[in-house]
Design a protein around this motif. Structure first.
Motif, PDB file in Angstrom:
ATOM      1  N   ASP A 236       0.824  -1.205   0.000  1.00 21.68           N
ATOM      2  CA  ASP A 236       0.000   0.000   0.000  1.00 21.68           C
ATOM      3  C   ASP A 236       0.860   1.256   0.000  1.00 21.68           C
ATOM      4  O   ASP A 236       0.519   2.251  -0.643  1.00 21.68           O
ATOM      5  N   GLU A 240       0.775   4.224  -2.727  1.00 23.05           N
ATOM      6  CA  GLU A 240       0.477   5.610  -2.358  1.00 23.05           C
ATOM      7  C   GLU A 240       1.513   6.559  -2.946  1.00 23.05           C
ATOM      8  O   GLU A 240       1.180   7.670  -3.361  1.00 23.05           O
ATOM      9  N   ARG A 244       0.534   9.564  -5.246  1.00 19.08           N
ATOM     10  CA  ARG A 244       0.912  10.936  -4.911  1.00 19.08           C
ATOM     11  C   ARG A 244       1.648  11.600  -6.082  1.00 19.08           C
ATOM     12  O   ARG A 244       1.417  12.763  -6.403  1.00 19.08           O
ATOM     13  N   LEU A 279      -5.650  11.911  -3.560  1.00 18.90           N
ATOM     14  CA  LEU A 279      -5.265  10.721  -2.804  1.00 18.90           C
ATOM     15  C   LEU A 279      -6.426  10.197  -1.970  1.00 18.90           C
ATOM     16  O   LEU A 279      -6.658   8.982  -1.892  1.00 18.90           O
ATOM     17  N   ASP A 280      -7.151  11.097  -1.335  1.00 17.04           N
ATOM     18  CA  ASP A 280      -8.185  10.683  -0.382  1.00 17.04           C
ATOM     19  C   ASP A 280      -9.500  10.294  -1.041  1.00 17.04           C
ATOM     20  O   ASP A 280     -10.207   9.409  -0.531  1.00 17.04           O
ATOM     21  N   HIS A 285      -5.973   3.402  -5.075  1.00 18.42           N
ATOM     22  CA  HIS A 285      -4.573   3.023  -4.908  1.00 18.42           C
ATOM     23  C   HIS A 285      -4.416   2.000  -3.793  1.00 18.42           C
ATOM     24  O   HIS A 285      -5.209   1.944  -2.851  1.00 18.42           O
ATOM     25  N   GLY A 286      -3.392   1.149  -3.949  1.00 21.55           N
ATOM     26  CA  GLY A 286      -3.113   0.112  -2.977  1.00 21.55           C
ATOM     27  C   GLY A 286      -2.621  -1.146  -3.661  1.00 21.55           C
ATOM     28  O   GLY A 286      -2.308  -1.154  -4.851  1.00 21.55           O
TER      29      GLY A 286
END
Length: 329
Positions: A236, A240, A244, A279-280, A285-286
């Motif tokens: 993860d 990230e 990013r 990102l949030d 993603h992961g």
């Protein structure tokens, strides 16, 4: 679940020769053809290294020549910037060349730089886009075209060739509520954008389905691709980092305050930490397992049945193909 790829032609920092960008994209498209992807959706952009593909129709011709099964999607033709008869000809010709594999997606666009360079007023872009779409569809369905509109007038024109597919599969890119309402009220299927948050996508999909039904059209049986940026890695934390980096590229090259359009429905990102926002709330993603869980959550929350993936790295595309597609596609 169907899966396609929203193919950008990004040229970050111009680190490699531009021809390399195109060659890598075609190699990826050949892999898609051998895998279980439904379609590649080619992204049209102008005057920016964010994505150097000013003609999705020319690129689509090359993609069609290098594939046998994969559908060739326009993601999208920026219809307001075209003469409608030329647009009808080019897309129909691509459909003939590809043996009837075109998915035509049409969009209005929202980059202020594109509107300014092409001399199109943002205030007239919506009616110009809608009139262009109307003309294209009539040019394909009518033997000879006579049309009198606000921007274009034609008298007894035979537009050739006609598409190989009858009818041509058609989608409208729709992000704002007015755009979704216009598309749904006319029975169009839509393409849902990669920039909306997870909650916004769910709300927009519910609004589309309700508006479609209110207009007397059936939501069932439609492919409604939802585009998502995707960053995959073996951990993860590494994913990230990819996300990013991708969010930084997006905010610097395309969606930041200096790139927003002046059209009414363009989102105002001023005062927002764009990287953290993506990102949030935007990027999937992961690890493969974690992203699969997030995709299933989108299925439950937003009715996701067609995922249009925009991988943020080559490694993300490989992991998507090897570890996500076999479990969901």
């Amino acid at each position: 679940m169907k899966m396609g790829v929203l193919q950008f032609f990004s040229w970050p920092e111009r680190r490699v020769d531009l021809a390399t960008v195109y060659n890598r994209a075609i190699q990826r498209i050949e892999i898609m053809d051998r895998s279980g992807y439904d379609a590649v959706w080619l992204a049209e952009h102008h005057f920016s290294s964010f994505s150097v593909c000013p003609s999705v129709h020319m690129m689509g011709t090359l993609a069609a020549a290098r594939t046998r099964r994969l559908r060739i999607g326009m993601g999208v033709s920026l219809a307001a910037f075209y003469h409608p008869l030329r647009l009808a000809e080019e897309v129909a010709l691509l459909d003939v060349f590809s043996g009837g594999r075109v998915n035509w997606g049409a969009g209005r666009g929202f980059s202020r730089g594109e509107f300014a360079a092409f001399g199109i007023s943002p205030q007239e872009s919506a009616p110009r886009f809608r009139e262009t779409v109307e003309i294209v569809l009539q040019a394909w369905s009518q033997e000879r075209l006579t049309y009198r509109g606000q921007f274009f007038q034609f008298e007894d024109v035979e537009v050739l060739p006609k598409p190989a597919q009858t009818p041509m599969p058609v989608w409208m890119a729709a992000s704002s509520r007015p755009a979704i309402h216009w598309a749904a009220n006319r029975g169009f299927s839509i393409l849902m954008d990669p920039h909306s948050s997870f909650s916004e996508i769910a709300d927009k999909r519910r609004y589309y389905d309700a508006t479609l039904a209110a207009g007397g059209f059936a939501p069932a049986g439609r492919d409604i691709p939802i585009a998502r940026f995707i960053a995959l890695a073996e951990t993860d934390a590494k994913a990230e980092q990819v996300a990013r980096r991708g969010a930084g590229w997006l905010s610097a090259a395309y969606v930041g305050p200096t790139h927003n359009a002046v059209v009414q429905e363009a989102r105002d990102y001023r005062g927002t930490d764009l990287v953290q926002h993506y990102l949030d709330t935007v990027i999937l993603h992961g690890t493969a397992a974690r992203v699969i869980d997030k995709i299933r959550a989108l299925h439950d929350d937003a009715g996701l049945e067609y995922l249009m993936c925009a991988p943020l790295s080559h490694e993300s595309f490989v992991a998507l193909t090897d570890h996500v597609l076999p479990r969901l596609g």
